[in-house]
Design a protein around this motif. Structure first.
Motif, PDB file in Angstrom:
ATOM      1  N   GLY A 121       0.843  -1.187   0.000  1.00 29.21           N
ATOM      2  CA  GLY A 121       0.000   0.000   0.000  1.00 29.21           C
ATOM      3  C   GLY A 121       0.881   1.239   0.000  1.00 29.21           C
ATOM      4  N   PRO A 122       0.306   2.417   0.261  1.00 29.09           N
ATOM      5  CA  PRO A 122       1.108   3.651   0.232  1.00 29.09           C
ATOM      6  C   PRO A 122       2.307   3.635   1.173  1.00 29.09           C
ATOM      7  CG  PRO A 122      -1.215   4.180   0.132  1.00 29.09           C
ATOM      8  CD  PRO A 122      -1.140   2.705   0.374  1.00 29.09           C
ATOM      9  N   ILE A 123       2.168   3.078   2.384  1.00 26.23           N
ATOM     10  CA  ILE A 123       3.313   3.048   3.296  1.00 26.23           C
ATOM     11  C   ILE A 123       4.349   2.042   2.823  1.00 26.23           C
ATOM     12  CG2 ILE A 123       4.080   2.656   5.671  1.00 26.23           C
ATOM     13  CD1 ILE A 123       2.494   5.245   5.235  1.00 26.23           C
ATOM     14  N   GLY A 124       3.905   0.911   2.298  1.00 27.20           N
ATOM     15  CA  GLY A 124       4.845  -0.044   1.735  1.00 27.20           C
ATOM     16  C   GLY A 124       5.613   0.549   0.561  1.00 27.20           C
ATOM     17  N   ILE A 125       4.911   1.274  -0.304  1.00 25.08           N
ATOM     18  CA  ILE A 125       5.575   1.962  -1.410  1.00 25.08           C
ATOM     19  C   ILE A 125       6.550   2.992  -0.863  1.00 25.08           C
ATOM     20  CG2 ILE A 125       5.192   3.589  -3.299  1.00 25.08           C
ATOM     21  CD1 ILE A 125       2.626   2.063  -3.944  1.00 25.08           C
ATOM     22  N   GLY A 126       6.116   3.724   0.163  1.00 25.29           N
ATOM     23  CA  GLY A 126       6.994   4.716   0.780  1.00 25.29           C
ATOM     24  C   GLY A 126       8.239   4.092   1.387  1.00 25.29           C
ATOM     25  N   GLY A 161       1.536  -5.145  -9.163  1.00 24.97           N
ATOM     26  CA  GLY A 161       1.763  -4.539 -10.460  1.00 24.97           C
ATOM     27  C   GLY A 161       2.131  -3.078 -10.365  1.00 24.97           C
ATOM     28  N   ALA A 162       1.463  -2.354  -9.439  1.00 25.66           N
ATOM     29  CA  ALA A 162       1.723  -0.919  -9.294  1.00 25.66           C
ATOM     30  C   ALA A 162       3.148  -0.654  -8.848  1.00 25.66           C
ATOM     31  CB  ALA A 162       0.731  -0.306  -8.305  1.00 25.66           C
ATOM     32  N   ILE A 163       3.629  -1.410  -7.857  1.00 28.44           N
ATOM     33  CA  ILE A 163       4.979  -1.138  -7.355  1.00 28.44           C
ATOM     34  C   ILE A 163       6.043  -1.745  -8.271  1.00 28.44           C
ATOM     35  CG2 ILE A 163       5.178  -3.129  -5.787  1.00 28.44           C
ATOM     36  CD1 ILE A 163       6.457  -1.151  -3.755  1.00 28.44           C
ATOM     37  N   GLU A 164       5.692  -2.816  -8.988  1.00 27.98           N
ATOM     38  CA  GLU A 164       6.634  -3.362  -9.974  1.00 27.98           C
ATOM     39  C   GLU A 164       6.916  -2.346 -11.075  1.00 27.98           C
ATOM     40  OE1 GLU A 164       4.824  -6.938 -11.337  1.00 27.98           O
ATOM     41  OE2 GLU A 164       5.374  -8.098  -9.548  1.00 27.98           O
ATOM     42  N   ARG A 165       5.885  -1.589 -11.477  1.00 28.51           N
ATOM     43  CA  ARG A 165       6.077  -0.589 -12.534  1.00 28.51           C
ATOM     44  C   ARG A 165       6.989   0.549 -12.088  1.00 28.51           C
ATOM     45  NH1 ARG A 165       0.783  -2.336 -13.658  1.00 28.51           N
ATOM     46  NH2 ARG A 165      -0.181  -0.819 -12.249  1.00 28.51           N
ATOM     47  N   LEU A 166       7.159   0.683 -10.779  1.00 23.20           N
ATOM     48  CA  LEU A 166       8.106   1.675 -10.252  1.00 23.20           C
ATOM     49  C   LEU A 166       9.527   1.129 -10.209  1.00 23.20           C
ATOM     50  CD1 LEU A 166       5.952   2.993  -7.265  1.00 23.20           C
ATOM     51  CD2 LEU A 166       6.260   4.087  -9.496  1.00 23.20           C
ATOM     52  N   GLY A 167       9.657  -0.189 -10.402  1.00 24.56           N
ATOM     53  CA  GLY A 167      10.981  -0.807 -10.402  1.00 24.56           C
ATOM     54  C   GLY A 167      11.234  -1.796  -9.287  1.00 24.56           C
ATOM     55  N   ALA A 168      10.224  -2.077  -8.463  1.00 26.22           N
ATOM     56  CA  ALA A 168      10.419  -2.954  -7.306  1.00 26.22           C
ATOM     57  C   ALA A 168      10.388  -4.426  -7.699  1.00 26.22           C
ATOM     58  CB  ALA A 168       9.348  -2.681  -6.251  1.00 26.22           C
ATOM     59  N   GLN A 169      11.080  -5.235  -6.903  1.00 33.06           N
ATOM     60  CA  GLN A 169      11.010  -6.685  -7.020  1.00 33.06           C
ATOM     61  C   GLN A 169       9.969  -7.188  -6.014  1.00 33.06           C
ATOM     62  OE1 GLN A 169      14.990  -8.728  -7.572  1.00 33.06           O
ATOM     63  NE2 GLN A 169      15.681  -6.807  -6.647  1.00 33.06           N
ATOM     64  N   ASP A 202       8.017   8.791  -7.350  1.00 33.69           N
ATOM     65  CA  ASP A 202       7.226   8.702  -8.572  1.00 33.69           C
ATOM     66  C   ASP A 202       5.825   8.226  -8.187  1.00 33.69           C
ATOM     67  OD1 ASP A 202       6.107   8.216 -11.042  1.00 33.69           O
ATOM     68  OD2 ASP A 202       7.680   6.861 -11.744  1.00 33.69           O
ATOM     69  N   THR A 203       4.797   8.988  -8.520  1.00 36.83           N
ATOM     70  CA  THR A 203       3.422   8.632  -8.141  1.00 36.83           C
ATOM     71  C   THR A 203       2.669   7.941  -9.265  1.00 36.83           C
ATOM     72  OG1 THR A 203       2.594  10.810  -8.810  1.00 36.83           O
ATOM     73  CG2 THR A 203       3.299  10.557  -6.516  1.00 36.83           C
ATOM     74  N   THR A 204       3.350   7.619 -10.344  1.00 36.38           N
ATOM     75  CA  THR A 204       2.689   7.001 -11.495  1.00 36.38           C
ATOM     76  C   THR A 204       2.017   5.686 -11.104  1.00 36.38           C
ATOM     77  OG1 THR A 204       4.354   7.941 -12.975  1.00 36.38           O
ATOM     78  CG2 THR A 204       3.006   6.150 -13.845  1.00 36.38           C
ATOM     79  N   GLY A 205       0.726   5.612 -11.362  1.00 39.01           N
ATOM     80  CA  GLY A 205       0.000   4.361 -11.194  1.00 39.01           C
ATOM     81  C   GLY A 205      -0.526   4.064  -9.812  1.00 39.01           C
ATOM     82  N   TRP A 206      -0.244   4.918  -8.818  1.00 41.55           N
ATOM     83  CA  TRP A 206      -0.762   4.583  -7.482  1.00 41.55           C
ATOM     84  C   TRP A 206      -1.401   5.766  -6.761  1.00 41.55           C
ATOM     85  CZ3 TRP A 206       1.585   6.674  -2.988  1.00 41.55           C
ATOM     86  CH2 TRP A 206       2.830   7.280  -3.168  1.00 41.55           C
ATOM     87  N   MET A 207      -1.402   6.946  -7.354  1.00 40.84           N
ATOM     88  CA  MET A 207      -2.034   8.115  -6.725  1.00 40.84           C
ATOM     89  C   MET A 207      -2.975   8.780  -7.711  1.00 40.84           C
ATOM     90  SD  MET A 207      -2.029  11.687  -6.577  1.00 40.84           S
ATOM     91  CE  MET A 207      -0.447  12.385  -7.049  1.00 40.84           C
ATOM     92  N   GLU A 208      -4.140   9.230  -7.219  1.00 35.75           N
ATOM     93  CA  GLU A 208      -5.045  10.018  -8.042  1.00 35.75           C
ATOM     94  C   GLU A 208      -5.753  11.070  -7.202  1.00 35.75           C
ATOM     95  OE1 GLU A 208      -8.992   8.009  -9.142  1.00 35.75           O
ATOM     96  OE2 GLU A 208      -7.610   6.304  -8.961  1.00 35.75           O
ATOM     97  N   GLY A 245     -10.400  -1.572  -2.190  1.00 34.63           N
ATOM     98  CA  GLY A 245      -9.176  -1.926  -2.886  1.00 34.63           C
ATOM     99  C   GLY A 245      -9.142  -1.507  -4.338  1.00 34.63           C
ATOM    100  N   ARG A 246     -10.093  -0.641  -4.758  1.00 37.10           N
ATOM    101  CA  ARG A 246     -10.114  -0.183  -6.151  1.00 37.10           C
ATOM    102  C   ARG A 246      -9.067   0.903  -6.413  1.00 37.10           C
ATOM    103  NH1 ARG A 246     -15.664   0.132  -5.031  1.00 37.10           N
ATOM    104  NH2 ARG A 246     -15.644   2.405  -5.247  1.00 37.10           N
ATOM    105  N   LYS A 247      -8.607   1.560  -5.347  1.00 34.65           N
ATOM    106  CA  LYS A 247      -7.603   2.600  -5.474  1.00 34.65           C
ATOM    107  C   LYS A 247      -6.562   2.406  -4.383  1.00 34.65           C
ATOM    108  CE  LYS A 247     -10.884   5.936  -7.402  1.00 34.65           C
ATOM    109  NZ  LYS A 247     -11.471   7.294  -7.334  1.00 34.65           N
ATOM    110  N   MET A 248      -5.407   3.079  -4.558  1.00 39.00           N
ATOM    111  CA  MET A 248      -4.318   2.929  -3.595  1.00 39.00           C
ATOM    112  C   MET A 248      -4.096   4.190  -2.777  1.00 39.00           C
ATOM    113  SD  MET A 248      -1.583   0.646  -5.744  1.00 39.00           S
ATOM    114  CE  MET A 248      -0.453   0.609  -4.368  1.00 39.00           C
ATOM    115  N   LYS A 249      -4.017   5.329  -3.427  1.00 42.64           N
ATOM    116  CA  LYS A 249      -3.819   6.588  -2.727  1.00 42.64           C
ATOM    117  C   LYS A 249      -4.666   7.657  -3.398  1.00 42.64           C
ATOM    118  CE  LYS A 249      -2.128   8.988   0.580  1.00 42.64           C
ATOM    119  NZ  LYS A 249      -2.410   8.571   1.970  1.00 42.64           N
TER     120      LYS A 249
END
Length: 350
Positions: A181-186, A210-218, A314-320, A338-342
């Motif tokens: 989620g947002p804290i995990g991404i943070g 998928g959202a955090i993978e697109r940021l480059g995460a494993q 980078d907020t691409t794909g997880w913030m609106e 769970g339809r949105k993340m942030k």
């Protein structure tokens, strides 16, 4: 002005409220954006939890009902008596802590765990409104290249940055993050900003992975793979140098403790609505520990803002962003489902 007023579980009222008066040492902000936090969701669906109900908060004198919002940025539009170093038009992020300054924790410099801690937006009228009045010491100026949208994310990213520091990791270490989620991404951003390259994120939701993978995460799906075995293989049997629980569920905690290296911490930065059964024997056998993490300090805010100024987040794909009128359906309900993340609320779209 328009504001989102919390009156009790499942009861949010988007309504007109009077603007607060600006007292000595305070400023009025025109709110840029306000994020909906996981703690806001807990209040809406299971609260009141932190929001005072029936007894006024000792530092703010407030209780239900009140305006939500503690993750926000804004522009200074009015300055109270005695405030120095602040100019109308300043763009700022807000560190929304009320602390007593006199308890033993505050005296030791641990004001983020003040015995009477309060939050603007949980114990005082907050930033989910067109304007809000805050003590000037809460302000953190935003560099020109950091937008108000990013400024509203400083608070949750500082939560994650503070937790990341408590793990005591260094470049070359292996860190595990449970929950994307947002804290995990943070946490992923913070750890990478500290020079830790080997950060693995464990998340059962394919959408979040998928959202955090697109940021480059494993990432790995902990429900489909043997996480402790994979971690043991990755670390030559040593185990992780730090684990971070941003999921707040029993399976994540149990898996993290099984994957932890000897003498190392699992940093807990989730909100736990109910007690969890915890396999403490794993801690005993490895002389490991569970380390709690609460809030942030001014130095955490400065570090996050500096990373933002350097283009690290980078907020691409997880913030609106949404309008205030849509805060229930497109904000609270969408996040809970769970339809949105942030989601950031834009008060200019009242």
């Amino acid at each position: 002005m328009r504001a989102v007023v919390y009156r009790g579980p499942g009861d949010l009222d988007i309504t007109d409220v009077p603007e607060g008066e600006v007292g000595p040492g305070e400023v009025r902000l025109r709110v840029g954006f306000n994020g909906i936090c996981g703690s806001d969701l807990h209040e809406y669906y299971a609260g009141p939890i932190f929001i005072p109900n029936g007894e006024k908060h000792p530092l703010t004198g407030r209780e239900l009902p009140l305006t939500l919002g503690h993750e926000f940025s804004g522009t200074v539009v009015e300055i109270g008596a005695g405030v120095e170093g602040v100019t109308e038009g300043d763009r700022v992020a807000v560190m929304p802590l009320y602390t007593c300054g006199t308890c033993s924790r505050c005296s030791e410099g641990r004001y983020n765990v003040c015995a009477q801690i309060g939050f603007h937006g949980l114990m005082a009228d907050g930033g989910m409104a067109e304007t809000t009045v805050v003590p000037a010491h809460m302000l953190h100026p935003l560099p020109e290249n950091v937008s108000l949208e990013m400024g509203a994310l400083v608070e949750p990213m500082a939560v994650a940055y503070h937790a990341a520091k408590l793990g005591g990791v260094n470049p070359g270490d292996t860190a595990l993050v449970f929950g994307a989620g947002p804290i995990g991404i943070g946490l992923w951003f913070a750890l990478r900003g500290m020079g830790v390259e080997d950060v693995r994120v464990f998340e059962p939701s394919a959408t979040r992975r998928g959202a955090i993978e697109r940021l480059g995460a494993q990432t790995l799906d902990p429900t489909a793979q043997d996480v402790p075995a994979i971690v043991a293989d990755l670390t030559n049997g040593r185990g992780a140098d730090a684990c971070y629980d941003a999921a707040g569920v029993a399976p994540a905690v149990a898996t993290a403790l099984e994957s932890l290296g000897a003498g190392r911490p699992m940093v807990s930065v989730a909100i736990y609505e109910t007690p969890l059964v915890t396999p403490l024997l794993n801690l005993v056998l490895g002389e490991s520990r569970i380390q709690g993490s609460l809030c942030y300090t001014h130095s955490d805010y400065r570090a996050v803002i500096e990373l933002m100024a350097n283009g690290h987040y980078d907020t691409t794909g997880w913030m609106e962003k949404i309008a205030m009128r849509d805060v229930v359906e497109e904000g609270f309900e969408a996040l809970h489902a769970g339809r949105k993340m942030k989601v950031l609320v834009d008060p200019s779209l009242a």
